[in-house]
Design a protein around this motif. Sequence first.
Motif, PDB file in Angstrom:
ATOM      1  N   SER A 444       0.814  -1.224   0.000  1.00  0.00           N
ATOM      2  CA  SER A 444       0.000   0.000   0.000  1.00  0.00           C
ATOM      3  C   SER A 444       0.844   1.270   0.000  1.00  0.00           C
ATOM      4  N   ALA A 445       2.050   1.212   0.572  1.00  0.00           N
ATOM      5  CA  ALA A 445       2.883   2.413   0.636  1.00  0.00           C
ATOM      6  C   ALA A 445       3.748   2.607  -0.605  1.00  0.00           C
ATOM      7  N   LEU A 446       3.637   1.717  -1.582  1.00  0.00           N
ATOM      8  CA  LEU A 446       4.452   1.815  -2.801  1.00  0.00           C
ATOM      9  C   LEU A 446       3.653   2.473  -3.919  1.00  0.00           C
ATOM     10  N   PRO A 447       4.065   3.664  -4.351  1.00  0.00           N
ATOM     11  CA  PRO A 447       3.345   4.331  -5.444  1.00  0.00           C
ATOM     12  C   PRO A 447       3.789   3.798  -6.807  1.00  0.00           C
ATOM     13  N   ILE A 448       2.830   3.391  -7.628  1.00  0.00           N
ATOM     14  CA  ILE A 448       3.104   2.917  -8.982  1.00  0.00           C
ATOM     15  C   ILE A 448       2.126   3.601  -9.937  1.00  0.00           C
ATOM     16  N   ALA A 449       2.670   4.134 -11.036  1.00  0.00           N
ATOM     17  CA  ALA A 449       1.831   4.797 -12.036  1.00  0.00           C
ATOM     18  C   ALA A 449       2.298   4.372 -13.428  1.00  0.00           C
ATOM     19  N   ARG A 450       1.579   4.812 -14.467  1.00  0.00           N
ATOM     20  CA  ARG A 450       1.891   4.381 -15.833  1.00  0.00           C
ATOM     21  C   ARG A 450       2.903   5.268 -16.546  1.00  0.00           C
ATOM     22  N   SER A 452       6.117   6.278 -16.071  1.00  0.00           N
ATOM     23  CA  SER A 452       7.545   6.006 -16.268  1.00  0.00           C
ATOM     24  C   SER A 452       7.921   4.669 -15.649  1.00  0.00           C
ATOM     25  N   TYR A 453       8.416   3.762 -16.499  1.00  0.00           N
ATOM     26  CA  TYR A 453       8.877   2.470 -16.003  1.00  0.00           C
ATOM     27  C   TYR A 453      10.067   2.651 -15.066  1.00  0.00           C
ATOM     28  N   LEU A 454      11.033   3.482 -15.433  1.00  0.00           N
ATOM     29  CA  LEU A 454      12.215   3.681 -14.606  1.00  0.00           C
ATOM     30  C   LEU A 454      11.832   4.232 -13.234  1.00  0.00           C
ATOM     31  N   THR A 455      10.910   5.176 -13.210  1.00  0.00           N
ATOM     32  CA  THR A 455      10.456   5.727 -11.932  1.00  0.00           C
ATOM     33  C   THR A 455       9.821   4.636 -11.073  1.00  0.00           C
ATOM     34  N   ASN A 456       9.019   3.787 -11.697  1.00  0.00           N
ATOM     35  CA  ASN A 456       8.404   2.681 -10.959  1.00  0.00           C
ATOM     36  C   ASN A 456       9.451   1.715 -10.418  1.00  0.00           C
ATOM     37  N   LEU A 457      10.440   1.402 -11.255  1.00  0.00           N
ATOM     38  CA  LEU A 457      11.475   0.454 -10.854  1.00  0.00           C
ATOM     39  C   LEU A 457      12.250   0.974  -9.649  1.00  0.00           C
ATOM     40  N   LEU A 458      12.661   2.225  -9.695  1.00  0.00           N
ATOM     41  CA  LEU A 458      13.412   2.802  -8.586  1.00  0.00           C
ATOM     42  C   LEU A 458      12.542   2.919  -7.336  1.00  0.00           C
ATOM     43  N   ALA A 459      11.266   3.244  -7.510  1.00  0.00           N
ATOM     44  CA  ALA A 459      10.363   3.339  -6.353  1.00  0.00           C
ATOM     45  C   ALA A 459      10.204   1.984  -5.676  1.00  0.00           C
ATOM     46  N   ALA A 460      10.093   0.931  -6.487  1.00  0.00           N
ATOM     47  CA  ALA A 460       9.932  -0.409  -5.925  1.00  0.00           C
ATOM     48  C   ALA A 460      11.186  -0.841  -5.175  1.00  0.00           C
ATOM     49  N   ARG A 461      12.346  -0.535  -5.712  1.00  0.00           N
ATOM     50  CA  ARG A 461      13.587  -0.900  -5.037  1.00  0.00           C
ATOM     51  C   ARG A 461      13.741  -0.147  -3.718  1.00  0.00           C
ATOM     52  N   ARG A 462      13.443   1.131  -3.758  1.00  0.00           N
ATOM     53  CA  ARG A 462      13.591   1.920  -2.530  1.00  0.00           C
ATOM     54  C   ARG A 462      12.588   1.462  -1.479  1.00  0.00           C
ATOM     55  N   TRP A 463      11.364   1.159  -1.906  1.00  0.00           N
ATOM     56  CA  TRP A 463      10.339   0.662  -0.977  1.00  0.00           C
ATOM     57  C   TRP A 463      10.790  -0.643  -0.326  1.00  0.00           C
ATOM     58  N   GLU A 464      11.341  -1.557  -1.115  1.00  0.00           N
ATOM     59  CA  GLU A 464      11.765  -2.848  -0.583  1.00  0.00           C
ATOM     60  C   GLU A 464      12.923  -2.681   0.393  1.00  0.00           C
ATOM     61  N   ASN A 465      13.883  -1.827   0.075  1.00  0.00           N
ATOM     62  CA  ASN A 465      15.005  -1.628   0.987  1.00  0.00           C
ATOM     63  C   ASN A 465      14.574  -0.975   2.287  1.00  0.00           C
ATOM     64  N   ARG A 466      13.649  -0.059   2.216  1.00  0.00           N
ATOM     65  CA  ARG A 466      13.151   0.565   3.443  1.00  0.00           C
ATOM     66  C   ARG A 466      12.300  -0.415   4.249  1.00  0.00           C
ATOM     67  N   ARG A 467      11.572  -1.284   3.558  1.00  0.00           N
ATOM     68  CA  ARG A 467      10.799  -2.312   4.257  1.00  0.00           C
ATOM     69  C   ARG A 467      11.733  -3.244   5.016  1.00  0.00           C
ATOM     70  N   GLU A 468      12.847  -3.598   4.387  1.00  0.00           N
ATOM     71  CA  GLU A 468      13.831  -4.450   5.050  1.00  0.00           C
ATOM     72  C   GLU A 468      14.415  -3.748   6.272  1.00  0.00           C
ATOM     73  N   ALA A 469      14.799  -2.484   6.115  1.00  0.00           N
ATOM     74  CA  ALA A 469      15.392  -1.740   7.230  1.00  0.00           C
ATOM     75  C   ALA A 469      14.420  -1.616   8.399  1.00  0.00           C
ATOM     76  N   ALA A 470      13.127  -1.489   8.094  1.00  0.00           N
ATOM     77  CA  ALA A 470      12.125  -1.314   9.148  1.00  0.00           C
ATOM     78  C   ALA A 470      11.971  -2.552  10.019  1.00  0.00           C
ATOM     79  N   LYS A 471      12.468  -3.703   9.559  1.00  0.00           N
ATOM     80  CA  LYS A 471      12.364  -4.930  10.360  1.00  0.00           C
ATOM     81  C   LYS A 471      13.321  -4.913  11.539  1.00  0.00           C
ATOM     82  N   PHE A 472      14.381  -4.104  11.435  1.00  0.00           N
ATOM     83  CA  PHE A 472      15.400  -4.119  12.477  1.00  0.00           C
ATOM     84  C   PHE A 472      14.798  -3.743  13.838  1.00  0.00           C
ATOM     85  N   GLY A 473      15.124  -4.555  14.848  1.00  0.00           N
ATOM     86  CA  GLY A 473      14.603  -4.306  16.191  1.00  0.00           C
ATOM     87  C   GLY A 473      13.268  -4.945  16.466  1.00  0.00           C
ATOM     88  N   GLY A 474      12.626  -5.495  15.429  1.00  0.00           N
ATOM     89  CA  GLY A 474      11.329  -6.131  15.601  1.00  0.00           C
ATOM     90  C   GLY A 474      11.455  -7.643  15.672  1.00  0.00           C
TER      91      GLY A 474
END
Length: 697
Positions: A444-450, A452-474
């Motif tokens: 739900s927190a990942l924005p995807i639109a039609r 720009s493919y490159l914009t979507n790709l970078l958004a997905a990567r950044r979302w996944e890395n931040r999701r991973e970082a948010a696990k720390f301490g949990g």
Amino acid sequence: MNNRYLSAGTAALLALAGCTSTKPAAVTTAAAAPVATAAPAPKGVGLDMADIDRSVNPCEDFFQFSGGNWLRSNPIPSYASSWGPRNLLGNRTQDLLRKILEDAAANRSAAPGSNAQKVGDFYASAMDTVAIDRAGLAPLKPELDRVAAVRNTAGLRAEIVRLQELGAGPFFRAGVDVDEKKTTQYAVQMNQGGLTLPNRDFYFKTDARTEKVKAAYRAYMTQAFELLGAAPAVARRDAATVERIETRLAKASRTPVELRDPQANYNKLTVAAAQQRYPALDPKSLLAGMQLGKAQDIIIGQPAFFDEVNAVLNTETLPDLKTYLRWHLVRSVASAMPTPYAEAAFRYSQALTGAKQQAPRWKRMQAATDQSLGEAFGQLYVDQAFSPEAKAKALEMVANIKASMAEHIQTNTWMSAPTKAEALKKLNALRVKIGYPDVWKDYSALPIARESYLTNLLAARRWENRREAAKFGGPIDRNEWGMTPPTINAYYNPPMNEIVFPAGYLQPPFFDPKADDAINYGAIGGVMGHEMTHGFDDQGRQYDSEGNLRDWWTPADAAEFTQRAAIVGKQYSAFSPLDSVHVNGQLTMGENLADFAGLTVVYGALEKQLQQRYGNGPRPSYDGFTPEQRYFLSWAQLRRQNIRPEALRQQIATDPHSPGQYRTIGPLMNMPQFQQAFGCPEGSKMTRSAADRAVIW
């Protein structure tokens, strides 16, 4: 999650059950007379008899016997580097996935923020090459400008963090994963990386094939810099700069074999100690930038490598370091860039794989959608392709194989009672995941639109890395998967002590509810046994029942295991598929041991299943083959593979899996069960003497 662990029988009927003949089966060669039968042999499901090359004796070359006709009839498509049954299943799966994606892309009324909307818009943007070419560098310009704006070491470190988040991976790999010595918590981990060539050895080898790959690598970098606007001479200089820095990193990198030692790759330092050892890298600032400022410790995979990273940051000029960063940014997104960038990347990959042309764009973008939105996409797939009945059957097979493994541990003749107790404890604690996650990722927190493919790709990567970082301490998320549901593969994860089988793998020819037990046990059962026994291979055995990296073996048992495993390593190092090229028995050790143990354990499970079904009475044969023969045939036919020489050389240099032909014959040569099933005489090529035989479980 961190995907480091990603871990991926035949002749005529001999006789009724109980036959102990050691004479070759009657119809194993073209010249042999057929066995007399009262009626035509019943037809089975799962094996294609036309694929078998009956001019070959199965006791001499089971790889060719089981599939020689298929190998001749299935040349490698121009867009592929190798070809086998997994590719055929992949094509069939991709056809369904393509329909799902095209339907999603055509649905302009999907609820905003829904999985259908995000999957559809991502795929639509990826397929719109006109828009991608028209946009040119514009979608990447903000990131290129950030690199260009770096003026000092603090700015450089901030940009390294940014590019780590965007999946460019300069210098190293960093993230959050389970602490391998305390698996109840997450840890920050940093490992070697930052190279373009497949591994460190490519930078130093001077043979003709490697020089060809390096020439393609240099040409790729030079063209990319020219496309970014550099004059030819400047582009060549920039490419040389990148190669020089990467060569420094490669020299300090561990070899693929060295990276297989989990103890050597676990080096926990306090942040303060890491800060003192690597001041130019400034781990404290890096962690803060990665939203991991609360971490008190870091697990450094390869300390000497990070000594060199620190030295590189201290001694290379800022312009050269920025050139290196710019290259890794562009390289990491070439598939989402205008056509000339993607074509340049493909020409480099051709030198590695030998592929003649690119796969159709829809196949490449289907894979990209799976990589970026795997579980959103996967939910749409599972709804159409995976039944509860298939999941129940798969779980039943795993339970039977697990019971067989327990028996093999209990009856093991070389393992002491204390080590057996620990092994059984680990086996009993093994978690099994089948089909798809019980809890899906929330996008739900990942924005995807039609747009720009490159914009979507970078958004997905950044979302996944931040999701991973948010696990720390949990708390540890034990519902997480490292593969997506459509994936045609499986894995064992040592710190989680779990085996995982995505829905994509659980379909014909690997799994077919209509086939007899021998076929399913030889196919997906062989994979299940393989993944299960990874927990007891040379790497997996170093983790205990809770996934902790802890030595639970007595010294004598550990020494005995190592001695027995060395026989396997020696056997595989003798295999040579190409002139002057040998399989690396050490690099492939874990996968070979899992094949050995898995096939033996699953054979035991099949025999118990057959005993339960038929008792001591006759066991039905299909297509003229006994269940035992069909078991080995099933294993072999799914490892048929035609592969280009370039790809084969790369596989041997980088892949922990042996080539398909040796995954077929290597284990079987050591199995008396195979010898008996086909009546192979002592001295035949597919048998080893008792003195030379490798026996683990």
